[in-house]
Structure formats: C-alpha cells, structure tokens
Write a protein that holds these residues in place. Structure first.
Motif, mmCIF file in Angstrom:
data_model
loop_
_atom_site.group_PDB
_atom_site.id
_atom_site.type_symbol
_atom_site.label_atom_id
_atom_site.label_comp_id
_atom_site.label_asym_id
_atom_site.label_seq_id
_atom_site.Cartn_x
_atom_site.Cartn_y
_atom_site.Cartn_z
ATOM 1 N N LYS A 130 20.070 3.234 -5.748
ATOM 2 C CA LYS A 130 20.101 1.860 -6.220
ATOM 3 C C LYS A 130 18.731 1.219 -6.065
ATOM 4 C CE LYS A 130 21.695 0.126 -1.723
ATOM 5 N NZ LYS A 130 22.812 -0.508 -0.985
ATOM 6 N N GLY A 131 18.512 0.142 -6.794
ATOM 7 C CA GLY A 131 17.277 -0.607 -6.702
ATOM 8 C C GLY A 131 17.496 -1.936 -6.012
ATOM 9 N N PRO A 132 16.410 -2.628 -5.716
ATOM 10 C CA PRO A 132 15.032 -2.190 -5.899
ATOM 11 C C PRO A 132 14.711 -0.946 -5.070
ATOM 12 C CG PRO A 132 15.128 -4.554 -5.479
ATOM 13 C CD PRO A 132 16.479 -3.991 -5.165
ATOM 14 N N GLY A 133 13.880 -0.100 -5.644
ATOM 15 C CA GLY A 133 13.498 1.117 -4.965
ATOM 16 C C GLY A 133 12.333 0.903 -4.025
ATOM 17 N N VAL A 134 11.991 1.964 -3.302
ATOM 18 C CA VAL A 134 10.873 1.941 -2.360
ATOM 19 C C VAL A 134 9.871 3.010 -2.779
ATOM 20 C CG1 VAL A 134 10.169 2.278 0.048
ATOM 21 C CG2 VAL A 134 12.322 1.107 -0.475
ATOM 22 N N VAL A 135 8.606 2.640 -2.842
ATOM 23 C CA VAL A 135 7.528 3.568 -3.186
ATOM 24 C C VAL A 135 6.586 3.654 -2.003
ATOM 25 C CG1 VAL A 135 5.609 4.056 -4.743
ATOM 26 C CG2 VAL A 135 7.702 2.993 -5.635
ATOM 27 N N PHE A 136 6.361 4.873 -1.518
ATOM 28 C CA PHE A 136 5.445 5.073 -0.391
ATOM 29 C C PHE A 136 4.067 5.443 -0.912
ATOM 30 C CE2 PHE A 136 3.304 7.484 2.914
ATOM 31 C CZ PHE A 136 3.417 6.607 3.989
ATOM 32 N N LEU A 137 3.059 4.730 -0.425
ATOM 33 C CA LEU A 137 1.674 4.953 -0.814
ATOM 34 C C LEU A 137 0.896 5.415 0.409
ATOM 35 C CD1 LEU A 137 1.380 1.646 -2.826
ATOM 36 C CD2 LEU A 137 1.580 3.935 -3.811
ATOM 37 N N GLY A 138 0.458 6.653 0.380
ATOM 38 C CA GLY A 138 -0.182 7.253 1.543
ATOM 39 C C GLY A 138 -1.621 6.831 1.746
ATOM 40 N N GLY A 139 -2.211 7.343 2.807
ATOM 41 C CA GLY A 139 -3.551 6.970 3.191
ATOM 42 C C GLY A 139 -4.622 7.929 2.709
ATOM 43 N N PHE A 140 -5.833 7.650 3.118
ATOM 44 C CA PHE A 140 -7.030 8.412 2.766
ATOM 45 C C PHE A 140 -6.922 9.824 3.318
ATOM 46 C CE2 PHE A 140 -11.699 9.194 3.539
ATOM 47 C CZ PHE A 140 -12.143 9.013 2.248
ATOM 48 N N MET A 141 -6.938 10.815 2.430
ATOM 49 C CA MET A 141 -6.820 12.222 2.782
ATOM 50 C C MET A 141 -5.470 12.572 3.402
ATOM 51 S SD MET A 141 -10.427 13.954 3.961
ATOM 52 C CE MET A 141 -9.722 15.591 3.748
ATOM 53 N N SER A 142 -4.466 11.727 3.210
ATOM 54 C CA SER A 142 -3.115 12.037 3.657
ATOM 55 C C SER A 142 -2.310 12.566 2.479
ATOM 56 C CB SER A 142 -2.442 10.780 4.219
ATOM 57 O OG SER A 142 -3.117 10.312 5.362
ATOM 58 N N ASP A 143 -1.113 13.050 2.769
ATOM 59 C CA ASP A 143 -0.268 13.525 1.670
ATOM 60 C C ASP A 143 1.169 13.081 1.885
ATOM 61 O OD1 ASP A 143 1.146 15.465 3.283
ATOM 62 O OD2 ASP A 143 -0.581 16.782 3.108
ATOM 63 N N MET A 144 2.005 13.403 0.916
ATOM 64 C CA MET A 144 3.375 12.896 0.925
ATOM 65 C C MET A 144 4.283 13.661 1.872
ATOM 66 S SD MET A 144 4.894 14.296 -2.661
ATOM 67 C CE MET A 144 4.664 15.984 -3.214
ATOM 68 N N GLU A 145 3.742 14.641 2.595
ATOM 69 C CA GLU A 145 4.549 15.380 3.557
ATOM 70 C C GLU A 145 4.415 14.823 4.963
ATOM 71 O OE1 GLU A 145 6.709 17.455 2.586
ATOM 72 O OE2 GLU A 145 6.027 17.572 0.511
ATOM 73 N N GLY A 146 3.742 13.690 5.123
ATOM 74 C CA GLY A 146 3.554 13.102 6.432
ATOM 75 C C GLY A 146 4.841 12.537 7.017
ATOM 76 N N THR A 147 4.776 12.229 8.308
ATOM 77 C CA THR A 147 5.961 11.770 9.039
ATOM 78 C C THR A 147 6.573 10.519 8.433
ATOM 79 O OG1 THR A 147 5.090 12.708 11.096
ATOM 80 C CG2 THR A 147 6.809 11.018 11.298
ATOM 81 N N LYS A 148 5.734 9.524 8.117
ATOM 82 C CA LYS A 148 6.278 8.254 7.607
ATOM 83 C C LYS A 148 6.959 8.440 6.260
ATOM 84 C CE LYS A 148 2.306 6.071 8.166
ATOM 85 N NZ LYS A 148 1.580 6.997 9.047
ATOM 86 N N ALA A 149 6.322 9.191 5.373
ATOM 87 C CA ALA A 149 6.895 9.392 4.042
ATOM 88 C C ALA A 149 8.229 10.128 4.120
ATOM 89 C CB ALA A 149 5.917 10.160 3.161
ATOM 90 N N ARG A 150 8.267 11.186 4.917
ATOM 91 C CA ARG A 150 9.503 11.961 5.028
ATOM 92 C C ARG A 150 10.601 11.158 5.730
ATOM 93 N NH1 ARG A 150 8.691 17.557 4.318
ATOM 94 N NH2 ARG A 150 10.958 17.659 4.516
ATOM 95 N N HIS A 151 10.220 10.409 6.747
ATOM 96 C CA HIS A 151 11.200 9.593 7.459
ATOM 97 C C HIS A 151 11.821 8.546 6.537
ATOM 98 C CE1 HIS A 151 12.992 7.385 10.869
ATOM 99 N NE2 HIS A 151 12.692 6.305 10.158
#
Length: 249
Positions: free
Chosen positions: A23-44
C-alpha cells in the motif's frame, strides 16, 4: 541473497533495485556515498515495510553496488538523476523519502525537482552540500592543488580498506547542486535524526539544515552516542518511528 531487478534509465545507466509491492504512500530508501542497497538500514526497512504491508524501494546509484558504471565517474547530479529515474519509473503516487548521509542531500534534490511525488522525508545523518562544506573545505592546500592538477585524489575511508577516489568533477559538479545556499521549501513533514558520536557528519550540519528549510513540520532528534552508521537496534527503531509519524492517515 535474491538477485535484483534492473532499470535502464533515460541517461543510459543500468540501476539494480529491489521493489516490494504494498500500500501507499510507499517508502524509498536513498543510500549514502559509496554505500549500497544491501546495508543494514535498507534491509531492515524493507523487512519493516513488509510487516506493514507497505510498498518499499531500495536501489543502487550508478557506480554503486550492483548498478552499472564506475564510482569515480559519478557525481551528485548523476546520482540525483538516477534517484529521480527510479522514483518516476518504479513507484506510484507520493512517497516518503528516507535519505542516509548523502542520501539526505539526494532526497532534498528530489523534493525540489519532483515535489508532487514526495509526501515526507526522513534524514539520517543527512549530509547536504558535503562535497563543498566538508570535502573541499577540509582539504589541505596541497590536496586542492593535486585535485585541480590531476583531476582526482584519494582519501582514507573509515568504512573500507581501500581509499575513496575524489574527483575534480565530483567537487565542481557538486557546486551546481547545493541546497543550503538558496531558499528550500519543503511542503511536507520532515524528520531529521543525528547521532552525537557521528564523526562524518557534524551536529552543526543537522542544525543548519533544520534552520534553513522552509517547513511547517520539521523536527530534529539528536541521539546521544549514536554514530554515523545509525544502525543499532534502538537507532533503527527511531527510523521506523519517524516514518510512521509522518505517514498520512
């Protein structure tokens, strides 16, 4: 690890992403400098969104993670363009942007460019204008001279064995995307989270951002002892709380 899907952007870059329907509104995670989408915050946050039945998107900017391109070839404008392409092509309706470090800067650029697609923002150690106010301002005279002459320098990383490559283009192009020099209206709720033990983004940056934005519902939470990663269980719970607080009923 589940294989990502890929988005081919109008600029010719190929972005890896994971998208969770809901359902919406959805959430979009925007990572940091030299980070990727497999980080702890994104996965959590993906796990949290799944439990709430809410749509969620995480992706890698070009030159990051599993996306195309070399990191040293990118710059703030490129990564903001990537984020805009992902927001436009992979989400529907208004979204809550959760920006970590550089992702906070990217979120502000998206809010300025696509205000109709943003319903709220959470900044985690947000680092707007860091190429100018942190990197360039902190370089010694010989580093500045080498950067201008050679086009790139290397600086130590506190998060990896290999150093960061900082390019002249990153610095000069960053100046075209500064957000703290001109009025910045954010017509939606904003929550900023900042650790007092953060050695990469100073508390003064969070205070400056809070003072600068034109926003009727903006709050800054300082967390004693939290570092730049902001990934301890108590920190992640605060991120969840911030998102929940600004989601429309």
């Amino acid at each position: 690890m589940t294989a990502p899907a890929y988005l081919d952007t109008p600029s010719g870059r190929r972005l890896a992403y994971h998208r969770l329907p809901g359902k919406g509104p959805g959430v979009v995670f925007l990572g940091g400098f030299m980070s990727d989408m497999e980080g702890t915050k994104a996965r959590h946050l993906e796990t949290w969104a799944r439990g709430c039945g809410r749509s969620f998107l995480r992706f890698d900017y070009s030159g990051h993670g599993q996306s195309s391109g070399a990191f040293a070839d990118g710059c703030i404008g490129d990564w903001a363009q990537d984020a805009g392409a992902a927001l436009s092509a992979l989400t529907e309706g208004p979204q809550v942007l959760v920006g970590s470090s550089m992702g906070g800067w990217i979120a502000l650029l998206l809010a300025r460019a696509l205000p109709e697609r943003v319903v709220g923002m959470v900044g985690i150690a947000a680092a707007p204008d860091f190429t100018e106010d942190s990197m360039w301002a902190g370089f010694a005279r010989d580093q500045r001279a080498a950067l201008m002459a050679d086009g790139r320098i290397e600086i130590p990383s506190g998060y990896a064995d290999s150093p960061y490559t900082i390019t002249r283009r990153l610095i000069e192009e960053g100046r075209e995307n500064l957000v703290l020099r001109d009025p910045l209206r954010l017509p939606f709720p904003v929550r900023l989270l900042q650790g007092t033990a953060d050695e990469d983004v100073e508390m003064t940056t969070a205070l400056r951002l809070l003072a600068h934005i034109d926003c009727a519902d903006a709050r800054l939470t300082l967390v004693k002892g939290a570092d730049h990663r902001f990934s301890e269980p108590a920190d992640l719970a605060l991120v969840e709380q911030a998102i929940t607080e600004i989601l429309p009923d």
